[in-house]
Scaffold this motif. Sequence first.
Motif, PDB file in Angstrom:
ATOM      1  N   GLY A  51     -25.073 -25.459-121.475  1.00 57.55           N
ATOM      2  CA  GLY A  51     -25.823 -25.962-122.619  1.00 57.55           C
ATOM      3  C   GLY A  51     -25.910 -24.940-123.738  1.00 57.55           C
ATOM      4  N   GLY A  52     -26.503 -25.355-124.845  1.00 56.15           N
ATOM      5  CA  GLY A  52     -26.587 -24.473-126.004  1.00 56.15           C
ATOM      6  C   GLY A  52     -27.363 -23.205-125.746  1.00 56.15           C
ATOM      7  N   ILE A  53     -28.602 -23.326-125.294  1.00 57.05           N
ATOM      8  CA  ILE A  53     -29.432 -22.150-125.041  1.00 57.05           C
ATOM      9  C   ILE A  53     -28.919 -21.391-123.823  1.00 57.05           C
ATOM     10  CG2 ILE A  53     -31.739 -21.384-124.364  1.00 57.05           C
ATOM     11  CD1 ILE A  53     -32.848 -23.710-126.043  1.00 57.05           C
ATOM     12  N   GLY A  54     -28.586 -22.103-122.756  1.00 60.72           N
ATOM     13  CA  GLY A  54     -28.112 -21.452-121.541  1.00 60.72           C
ATOM     14  C   GLY A  54     -26.848 -20.646-121.763  1.00 60.72           C
ATOM     15  N   GLY A  55     -25.916 -21.183-122.536  1.00 64.42           N
ATOM     16  CA  GLY A  55     -24.689 -20.463-122.819  1.00 64.42           C
ATOM     17  C   GLY A  55     -24.947 -19.164-123.562  1.00 64.42           C
ATOM     18  N   HIS A  56     -25.866 -19.212-124.524  1.00 63.36           N
ATOM     19  CA  HIS A  56     -26.231 -17.992-125.253  1.00 63.36           C
ATOM     20  C   HIS A  56     -26.912 -16.992-124.328  1.00 63.36           C
ATOM     21  CE1 HIS A  56     -25.052 -18.997-129.325  1.00 63.36           C
ATOM     22  NE2 HIS A  56     -25.633 -20.180-129.222  1.00 63.36           N
ATOM     23  N   MET A  57     -27.752 -17.470-123.410  1.00 64.04           N
ATOM     24  CA  MET A  57     -28.413 -16.550-122.483  1.00 64.04           C
ATOM     25  C   MET A  57     -27.389 -15.811-121.631  1.00 64.04           C
ATOM     26  SD  MET A  57     -32.023 -18.084-121.102  1.00 64.04           S
ATOM     27  CE  MET A  57     -31.470 -19.735-120.639  1.00 64.04           C
ATOM     28  N   VAL A  58     -26.392 -16.530-121.144  1.00 60.79           N
ATOM     29  CA  VAL A  58     -25.367 -15.886-120.318  1.00 60.79           C
ATOM     30  C   VAL A  58     -24.660 -14.794-121.110  1.00 60.79           C
ATOM     31  CG1 VAL A  58     -23.174 -16.226-119.137  1.00 60.79           C
ATOM     32  CG2 VAL A  58     -25.017 -17.891-118.837  1.00 60.79           C
ATOM     33  N   ARG A  59     -24.211 -15.114-122.295  1.00 56.87           N
ATOM     34  CA  ARG A  59     -23.456 -14.154-123.095  1.00 56.87           C
ATOM     35  C   ARG A  59     -24.306 -12.953-123.493  1.00 56.87           C
ATOM     36  NH1 ARG A  59     -21.494 -19.121-123.745  1.00 56.87           N
ATOM     37  NH2 ARG A  59     -19.241 -19.404-123.985  1.00 56.87           N
ATOM     38  N   GLN A  60     -25.526 -13.213-123.930  1.00 57.51           N
ATOM     39  CA  GLN A  60     -26.393 -12.112-124.354  1.00 57.51           C
ATOM     40  C   GLN A  60     -26.790 -11.227-123.176  1.00 57.51           C
ATOM     41  OE1 GLN A  60     -29.702 -13.423-126.818  1.00 57.51           O
ATOM     42  NE2 GLN A  60     -28.415 -14.912-127.862  1.00 57.51           N
ATOM     43  N   ALA A  61     -27.027 -11.820-122.026  1.00 55.15           N
ATOM     44  CA  ALA A  61     -27.388 -11.039-120.846  1.00 55.15           C
ATOM     45  C   ALA A  61     -26.228 -10.147-120.411  1.00 55.15           C
ATOM     46  CB  ALA A  61     -27.805 -11.964-119.703  1.00 55.15           C
ATOM     47  N   LEU A  62     -25.022 -10.669-120.454  1.00 55.99           N
ATOM     48  CA  LEU A  62     -23.856  -9.862-120.122  1.00 55.99           C
ATOM     49  C   LEU A  62     -23.680  -8.723-121.121  1.00 55.99           C
ATOM     50  CD1 LEU A  62     -21.360 -12.716-119.173  1.00 55.99           C
ATOM     51  CD2 LEU A  62     -22.369 -11.043-117.590  1.00 55.99           C
ATOM     52  N   ASP A  63     -23.873  -9.021-122.405  1.00 55.76           N
ATOM     53  CA  ASP A  63     -23.756  -7.990-123.436  1.00 55.76           C
ATOM     54  C   ASP A  63     -24.785  -6.884-123.237  1.00 55.76           C
ATOM     55  OD1 ASP A  63     -21.669  -9.332-124.602  1.00 55.76           O
ATOM     56  OD2 ASP A  63     -22.873 -10.252-126.195  1.00 55.76           O
ATOM     57  N   ALA A  64     -25.940  -7.250-122.664  1.00 60.64           N
ATOM     58  CA  ALA A  64     -27.009  -6.271-122.434  1.00 60.64           C
ATOM     59  C   ALA A  64     -26.819  -5.490-121.140  1.00 60.64           C
ATOM     60  CB  ALA A  64     -28.360  -6.980-122.415  1.00 60.64           C
ATOM     61  N   GLY A  65     -25.767  -5.809-120.388  1.00 58.93           N
ATOM     62  CA  GLY A  65     -25.469  -5.053-119.175  1.00 58.93           C
ATOM     63  C   GLY A  65     -26.008  -5.630-117.892  1.00 58.93           C
ATOM     64  N   HIS A  66     -26.544  -6.868-117.940  1.00 61.82           N
ATOM     65  CA  HIS A  66     -27.051  -7.501-116.724  1.00 61.82           C
ATOM     66  C   HIS A  66     -25.910  -8.130-115.925  1.00 61.82           C
ATOM     67  CE1 HIS A  66     -31.051  -6.888-118.248  1.00 61.82           C
ATOM     68  NE2 HIS A  66     -30.816  -7.631-119.319  1.00 61.82           N
ATOM     69  N   ALA A  67     -26.134  -8.310-114.643  1.00 62.19           N
ATOM     70  CA  ALA A  67     -25.243  -9.102-113.799  1.00 62.19           C
ATOM     71  C   ALA A  67     -25.760 -10.530-113.803  1.00 62.19           C
ATOM     72  CB  ALA A  67     -25.209  -8.545-112.376  1.00 62.19           C
ATOM     73  N   VAL A  68     -24.887 -11.494-114.070  1.00 57.63           N
ATOM     74  CA  VAL A  68     -25.326 -12.869-114.301  1.00 57.63           C
ATOM     75  C   VAL A  68     -24.601 -13.839-113.379  1.00 57.63           C
ATOM     76  CG1 VAL A  68     -25.535 -14.737-115.990  1.00 57.63           C
ATOM     77  CG2 VAL A  68     -25.802 -12.358-116.725  1.00 57.63           C
ATOM     78  N   THR A  69     -25.384 -14.745-112.782  1.00 54.24           N
ATOM     79  CA  THR A  69     -24.833 -15.906-112.090  1.00 54.24           C
ATOM     80  C   THR A  69     -25.097 -17.122-112.961  1.00 54.24           C
ATOM     81  OG1 THR A  69     -25.192 -14.971-109.885  1.00 54.24           O
ATOM     82  CG2 THR A  69     -24.940 -17.359-110.039  1.00 54.24           C
ATOM     83  N   ALA A  70     -24.043 -17.778-113.406  1.00 55.24           N
ATOM     84  CA  ALA A  70     -24.168 -18.972-114.238  1.00 55.24           C
ATOM     85  C   ALA A  70     -23.988 -20.201-113.355  1.00 55.24           C
ATOM     86  CB  ALA A  70     -23.116 -18.961-115.339  1.00 55.24           C
ATOM     87  N   VAL A  71     -25.012 -21.037-113.308  1.00 57.59           N
ATOM     88  CA  VAL A  71     -24.967 -22.240-112.469  1.00 57.59           C
ATOM     89  C   VAL A  71     -24.480 -23.415-113.308  1.00 57.59           C
ATOM     90  CG1 VAL A  71     -26.286 -23.798-111.001  1.00 57.59           C
ATOM     91  CG2 VAL A  71     -26.844 -21.359-111.047  1.00 57.59           C
TER      92      VAL A  71
END
Length: 212
Positions: free
Chosen positions: A10-30
Amino acid sequence: MKLTVFGATGGIGGHMVRQALDAGHAVTAVVRDPARFDLRHPALEVAAVRGLTDPDLLLTAVKGRDAILSGVGSRGRKAGTIASDATRGILGAMATAGVRRFVAVSAAPVGPPAEGEGFFGRRILLPVVSAAFKEVYRDLAVMEELIRRSGTEWTVFWPPKLVDKPVTGHYRTVVGGNVARGHTISRADVAHAMLAALGDSATIGRAVGVAY
């Protein structure tokens, strides 16, 4: 941090994934359909699930994570109980996995009118929008009640009209209320605010208004 993002296509979820990765977090996208999610990153794991209502199907995606973020929401006026049904499943998986921190997006009309809101916003805009999307907001209100009763360390965000513009990091927030005369915000900046809340203990157990 180790984060899981629901609603990653989704719109917000997609941005969260990208921004979290840019910030150095490890992300699981469901996601339900991996074909709709083409992002690749060394710190990204994509978890494909058939649906979000069965906690057992979500357990692997939330176990061992530091926080869960949800951008799940309606994409139309007649979306039924998507937000509340998905959130019930997510919270069930979190309870089983022992994960406590949860940040979710709701909508400004679910919260109270902002202090200092003008006549147009209070008497015209809010009633019209609330009536037009009453089924969506009814579902979000049920979702919020589930979250409040969950025992998690939760934060809910109340954005107004969402627009597609780049992240700025410049917006107003109100802990416990809506933003007066704040009628729009970009999906990217909502994602930014939700990620920022992970490091702000003042937002735990509170709803937060966010707008320009």
